[in-house]
Design an enzyme around this catalytic site. Sequence first.
Site, PDB file in Angstrom:
ATOM      1  N   ALA A   7     -30.970  17.545  -7.057  1.00 51.12           N
ATOM      2  CA  ALA A   7     -31.762  16.688  -7.935  1.00 51.12           C
ATOM      3  C   ALA A   7     -33.060  17.325  -8.371  1.00 51.12           C
ATOM      4  O   ALA A   7     -33.683  18.080  -7.636  1.00 51.12           O
ATOM      5  CB  ALA A   7     -32.080  15.380  -7.206  1.00 51.12           C
ATOM      6  N   CYS A   8     -33.456  17.011  -9.602  1.00 49.49           N
ATOM      7  CA  CYS A   8     -34.820  17.309 -10.037  1.00 49.49           C
ATOM      8  C   CYS A   8     -35.305  16.101 -10.825  1.00 49.49           C
ATOM      9  O   CYS A   8     -34.586  15.118 -10.962  1.00 49.49           O
ATOM     10  CB  CYS A   8     -34.922  18.599 -10.834  1.00 49.49           C
ATOM     11  SG  CYS A   8     -34.295  18.533 -12.506  1.00 49.49           S
ATOM     12  N   GLY A   9     -36.521  16.147 -11.334  1.00 53.21           N
ATOM     13  CA  GLY A   9     -37.105  14.981 -11.996  1.00 53.21           C
ATOM     14  C   GLY A   9     -36.271  14.475 -13.155  1.00 53.21           C
ATOM     15  O   GLY A   9     -35.952  13.301 -13.244  1.00 53.21           O
ATOM     16  N   ILE A  40     -33.606  12.722  -9.716  1.00 50.17           N
ATOM     17  CA  ILE A  40     -34.025  12.245  -8.399  1.00 50.17           C
ATOM     18  C   ILE A  40     -33.945  10.708  -8.349  1.00 50.17           C
ATOM     19  O   ILE A  40     -33.623  10.128  -7.315  1.00 50.17           O
ATOM     20  CB  ILE A  40     -35.427  12.787  -8.018  1.00 50.17           C
ATOM     21  CG1 ILE A  40     -35.739  12.539  -6.547  1.00 50.17           C
ATOM     22  CG2 ILE A  40     -36.534  12.249  -8.907  1.00 50.17           C
ATOM     23  CD1 ILE A  40     -35.074  13.456  -5.576  1.00 50.17           C
TER      24      ILE A  40
END
Lengths: 91, 151
Positions: A7-9, A40
Amino acid sequence: MKKVLVACGAGIATSTVVCSKVEQLIKDNNVDAEIIQCKIAEVASKQDGADLIVSTTILPTTYKIPAIIATGYITGINTKALDQKILDHLK
Amino acid sequence: MKLANYFKSDLIFSNINVEDRDSYFDLVSDKAESLGFVKDEFKEKVKLREVTFPTGIQLETYGIAIPHTDAEYVNNEFIAVATFKEPVEFNSMEDSSQKVNVKLAFMLGLNQPHSQLEALQQLMQLIQDKDKVEELISAKSSEELEKILNK
Protein backbone atom coordinates in the site's frame (compact mmCIF):
# COMPACT_ATOMS: atom_id res chain seq x y z
CA MET A 1 -0.74 -19.33 -0.08
CA LYS A 2 0.14 -16.12 1.75
CA LYS A 3 -1.42 -12.82 0.78
CA VAL A 4 0.49 -9.52 0.95
CA LEU A 5 -1.07 -6.07 0.68
CA VAL A 6 1.31 -3.47 -0.75
CA ALA A 7 0.00 0.00 0.00
CA CYS A 8 0.85 3.63 -0.51
CA GLY A 9 -1.17 6.82 -0.11
CA ALA A 10 -2.69 6.93 -3.58
CA GLY A 11 -1.94 3.36 -4.68
CA ILE A 12 -0.26 4.84 -7.70
CA ALA A 13 3.41 5.69 -7.31
CA THR A 14 5.59 4.23 -4.60
CA SER A 15 3.52 1.07 -4.18
CA THR A 16 4.07 0.30 -7.87
CA VAL A 17 7.82 0.23 -7.29
CA VAL A 18 7.55 -1.67 -4.02
CA CYS A 19 5.14 -4.20 -5.56
CA SER A 20 7.70 -5.15 -8.15
CA LYS A 21 10.43 -5.43 -5.49
CA VAL A 22 8.28 -7.72 -3.37
CA GLU A 23 7.25 -9.79 -6.39
CA GLN A 24 10.90 -10.30 -7.27
CA LEU A 25 11.74 -11.10 -3.67
CA ILE A 26 9.13 -13.84 -3.29
CA LYS A 27 10.02 -15.27 -6.70
CA ASP A 28 13.73 -15.41 -5.86
CA ASN A 29 12.98 -17.15 -2.58
CA ASN A 30 10.29 -19.51 -3.89
CA VAL A 31 7.66 -18.14 -1.53
CA ASP A 32 4.08 -18.94 -2.43
CA ALA A 33 2.39 -15.57 -2.03
CA GLU A 34 -0.05 -13.31 -3.79
CA ILE A 35 0.50 -9.55 -3.89
CA ILE A 36 -2.26 -6.99 -3.97
CA GLN A 37 -1.50 -3.31 -4.61
CA CYS A 38 -3.85 -0.87 -2.97
CA LYS A 39 -4.31 2.50 -1.29
CA ILE A 40 -3.54 2.59 2.41
CA ALA A 41 -7.17 3.63 2.99
CA GLU A 42 -8.31 0.32 1.50
CA VAL A 43 -6.12 -1.82 3.74
CA ALA A 44 -8.55 -1.94 6.65
CA SER A 45 -11.26 -3.54 4.51
CA LYS A 46 -8.84 -5.84 2.70
CA GLN A 47 -6.88 -7.16 5.69
CA ASP A 48 -9.20 -10.13 6.30
CA GLY A 49 -7.59 -13.10 4.66
CA ALA A 50 -4.29 -11.25 4.19
CA ASP A 51 -1.09 -12.05 6.07
CA LEU A 52 1.07 -8.98 5.81
CA ILE A 53 0.93 -5.27 4.97
CA VAL A 54 3.89 -3.67 3.24
CA SER A 55 3.45 0.09 3.20
CA THR A 56 5.45 3.03 1.88
CA THR A 57 3.46 5.52 3.86
CA ILE A 58 2.54 6.14 7.47
CA LEU A 59 -0.13 3.84 8.84
CA PRO A 60 -3.27 5.85 9.67
CA THR A 61 -4.58 3.20 12.03
CA THR A 62 -3.61 -0.13 13.57
CA TYR A 63 -4.33 -3.40 11.82
CA LYS A 64 -5.00 -6.97 12.85
CA ILE A 65 -2.13 -8.26 10.73
CA PRO A 66 1.57 -7.27 10.83
CA ALA A 67 2.65 -4.19 8.90
CA ILE A 68 6.09 -3.31 7.59
CA ILE A 69 7.13 0.18 6.46
CA ALA A 70 9.09 -0.30 3.27
CA THR A 71 10.44 3.14 2.39
CA GLY A 72 13.87 1.47 2.26
CA TYR A 73 12.96 0.28 -1.23
CA ILE A 74 12.54 3.93 -2.23
CA THR A 75 15.70 5.25 -0.61
CA GLY A 76 17.84 2.19 -1.27
CA ILE A 77 18.91 2.23 2.38
CA ASN A 78 18.98 -1.12 4.26
CA THR A 79 17.07 -3.05 1.61
CA LYS A 80 18.67 -6.35 2.62
CA ALA A 81 17.28 -6.08 6.14
CA LEU A 82 13.90 -5.17 4.70
CA ASP A 83 13.97 -8.20 2.37
CA GLN A 84 14.67 -10.45 5.34
CA LYS A 85 11.94 -8.89 7.47
CA ILE A 86 9.35 -9.50 4.76
CA LEU A 87 10.52 -13.06 4.14
CA ASP A 88 10.41 -13.83 7.86
CA HIS A 89 6.74 -12.90 7.93
CA LEU A 90 5.95 -15.13 4.97
CA LYS A 91 7.67 -18.25 6.21
CA MET B 1 7.32 4.50 -21.14
CA LYS B 2 10.66 5.85 -20.03
CA LEU B 3 11.14 8.48 -17.36
CA ALA B 4 12.43 11.08 -19.83
CA ASN B 5 9.07 11.02 -21.65
CA TYR B 6 7.38 12.40 -18.54
CA PHE B 7 9.54 15.52 -18.28
CA LYS B 8 8.05 18.60 -19.98
CA SER B 9 10.15 21.70 -20.68
CA ASP B 10 7.38 23.97 -19.35
CA LEU B 11 7.27 22.01 -16.09
CA ILE B 12 10.93 22.20 -15.15
CA PHE B 13 11.75 24.87 -12.60
CA SER B 14 15.25 25.69 -11.56
CA ASN B 15 16.22 27.44 -8.33
CA ILE B 16 12.77 28.70 -7.51
CA ASN B 17 12.35 31.01 -4.59
CA VAL B 18 9.34 29.84 -2.59
CA GLU B 19 8.43 30.61 0.96
CA ASP B 20 7.06 27.21 1.82
CA ARG B 21 5.66 23.96 0.50
CA ASP B 22 2.28 25.40 -0.38
CA SER B 23 3.77 28.22 -2.47
CA TYR B 24 5.63 25.55 -4.42
CA PHE B 25 2.41 23.58 -4.90
CA ASP B 26 0.66 26.75 -6.09
CA LEU B 27 3.37 27.63 -8.57
CA VAL B 28 3.72 24.22 -10.18
CA SER B 29 0.02 23.26 -10.09
CA ASP B 30 -1.06 26.59 -11.58
CA LYS B 31 1.39 26.16 -14.42
CA ALA B 32 0.31 22.56 -15.00
CA GLU B 33 -3.33 23.62 -14.98
CA SER B 34 -2.74 26.48 -17.41
CA LEU B 35 -1.18 23.96 -19.81
CA GLY B 36 -4.10 21.56 -19.42
CA PHE B 37 -2.15 18.82 -17.65
CA VAL B 38 -4.37 18.78 -14.57
CA LYS B 39 -7.91 19.58 -13.49
CA ASP B 40 -8.48 22.62 -11.27
CA GLU B 41 -8.96 20.44 -8.16
CA PHE B 42 -5.44 19.04 -8.53
CA LYS B 43 -3.79 21.84 -6.55
CA GLU B 44 -5.94 21.45 -3.45
CA LYS B 45 -5.86 17.65 -3.65
CA VAL B 46 -2.10 17.47 -3.88
CA LYS B 47 -1.76 19.83 -0.88
CA LEU B 48 -4.29 17.87 1.12
CA ARG B 49 -2.64 14.57 0.36
CA GLU B 50 0.73 15.93 1.42
CA VAL B 51 -0.76 16.69 4.84
CA THR B 52 -2.29 13.22 5.25
CA PHE B 53 0.42 11.20 3.50
CA PRO B 54 3.63 13.22 3.33
CA THR B 55 6.10 12.48 0.53
CA GLY B 56 9.41 13.78 1.87
CA ILE B 57 12.21 11.23 1.52
CA GLN B 58 15.36 11.58 3.57
CA LEU B 59 18.36 10.08 1.82
CA GLU B 60 21.80 9.94 3.34
CA THR B 61 22.89 13.49 2.61
CA TYR B 62 19.88 15.18 1.02
CA GLY B 63 16.11 15.35 0.99
CA ILE B 64 13.72 14.78 -1.92
CA ALA B 65 9.94 15.01 -2.20
CA ILE B 66 7.60 13.30 -4.66
CA PRO B 67 4.18 14.93 -4.12
CA HIS B 68 1.26 13.42 -6.03
CA THR B 69 -2.42 12.75 -5.74
CA ASP B 70 -5.16 10.52 -7.12
CA ALA B 71 -5.24 9.69 -10.82
CA GLU B 72 -8.62 11.30 -11.49
CA TYR B 73 -7.25 14.86 -11.28
CA VAL B 74 -4.64 14.35 -13.99
CA ASN B 75 -5.51 14.86 -17.68
CA ASN B 76 -2.11 14.23 -19.25
CA GLU B 77 0.72 12.53 -17.48
CA PHE B 78 3.83 14.47 -16.51
CA ILE B 79 6.56 14.72 -13.91
CA ALA B 80 7.30 18.31 -12.92
CA VAL B 81 10.79 18.93 -11.58
CA ALA B 82 11.76 21.77 -9.26
CA THR B 83 14.90 22.77 -7.44
CA PHE B 84 14.72 25.27 -4.59
CA LYS B 85 16.95 28.22 -3.85
CA GLU B 86 16.44 27.61 -0.15
CA PRO B 87 15.43 24.19 1.18
CA VAL B 88 11.68 23.70 1.59
CA GLU B 89 10.40 21.79 4.58
CA PHE B 90 8.40 18.63 3.92
CA ASN B 91 7.36 15.90 6.32
CA SER B 92 8.77 12.43 6.02
CA MET B 93 6.91 9.72 4.13
CA GLU B 94 7.56 7.15 6.83
CA ASP B 95 7.05 9.33 9.88
CA SER B 96 5.10 12.56 9.57
CA SER B 97 6.65 13.97 12.75
CA GLN B 98 10.03 14.06 11.04
CA LYS B 99 11.02 17.01 8.86
CA VAL B 100 12.88 16.67 5.60
CA ASN B 101 14.69 19.64 4.06
CA VAL B 102 14.05 19.35 0.36
CA LYS B 103 16.14 20.91 -2.41
CA LEU B 104 14.72 18.85 -5.27
CA ALA B 105 11.10 17.85 -5.81
CA PHE B 106 9.34 15.75 -8.43
CA MET B 107 5.61 16.36 -8.70
CA LEU B 108 4.09 13.25 -10.19
CA GLY B 109 1.09 13.72 -12.44
CA LEU B 110 0.17 10.12 -13.13
CA ASN B 111 -3.20 8.76 -14.14
CA GLN B 112 -2.54 5.12 -15.01
CA PRO B 113 -2.23 3.21 -11.74
CA HIS B 114 0.20 0.27 -11.86
CA SER B 115 1.42 1.00 -15.36
CA GLN B 116 4.36 3.36 -15.04
CA LEU B 117 6.68 0.88 -13.38
CA GLU B 118 9.61 1.49 -15.69
CA ALA B 119 9.51 5.28 -15.27
CA LEU B 120 9.00 5.04 -11.51
CA GLN B 121 11.88 2.61 -11.11
CA GLN B 122 14.07 4.98 -13.09
CA LEU B 123 12.93 7.84 -10.89
CA MET B 124 13.77 5.91 -7.71
CA GLN B 125 17.19 5.11 -9.15
CA LEU B 126 17.65 8.77 -9.97
CA ILE B 127 16.85 9.97 -6.46
CA GLN B 128 19.34 7.46 -5.04
CA ASP B 129 22.08 8.68 -7.37
CA LYS B 130 23.90 11.19 -5.20
CA ASP B 131 26.12 12.60 -7.95
CA LYS B 132 23.23 13.11 -10.33
CA VAL B 133 21.09 14.72 -7.63
CA GLU B 134 23.92 17.11 -6.75
CA GLU B 135 24.27 17.98 -10.41
CA LEU B 136 20.54 18.67 -10.68
CA ILE B 137 20.52 20.82 -7.56
CA SER B 138 23.43 22.92 -8.79
CA ALA B 139 21.94 23.55 -12.26
CA LYS B 140 21.78 27.29 -12.90
CA SER B 141 18.82 27.41 -15.27
CA SER B 142 15.82 25.29 -16.21
CA GLU B 143 17.48 24.61 -19.59
CA GLU B 144 20.52 23.23 -17.82
CA LEU B 145 18.32 21.25 -15.44
CA GLU B 146 16.43 19.73 -18.36
CA LYS B 147 19.68 18.81 -20.09
CA ILE B 148 20.94 16.95 -16.99
CA LEU B 149 17.58 15.20 -16.56
CA ASN B 150 17.64 13.91 -20.12
CA LYS B 151 21.28 12.94 -20.11
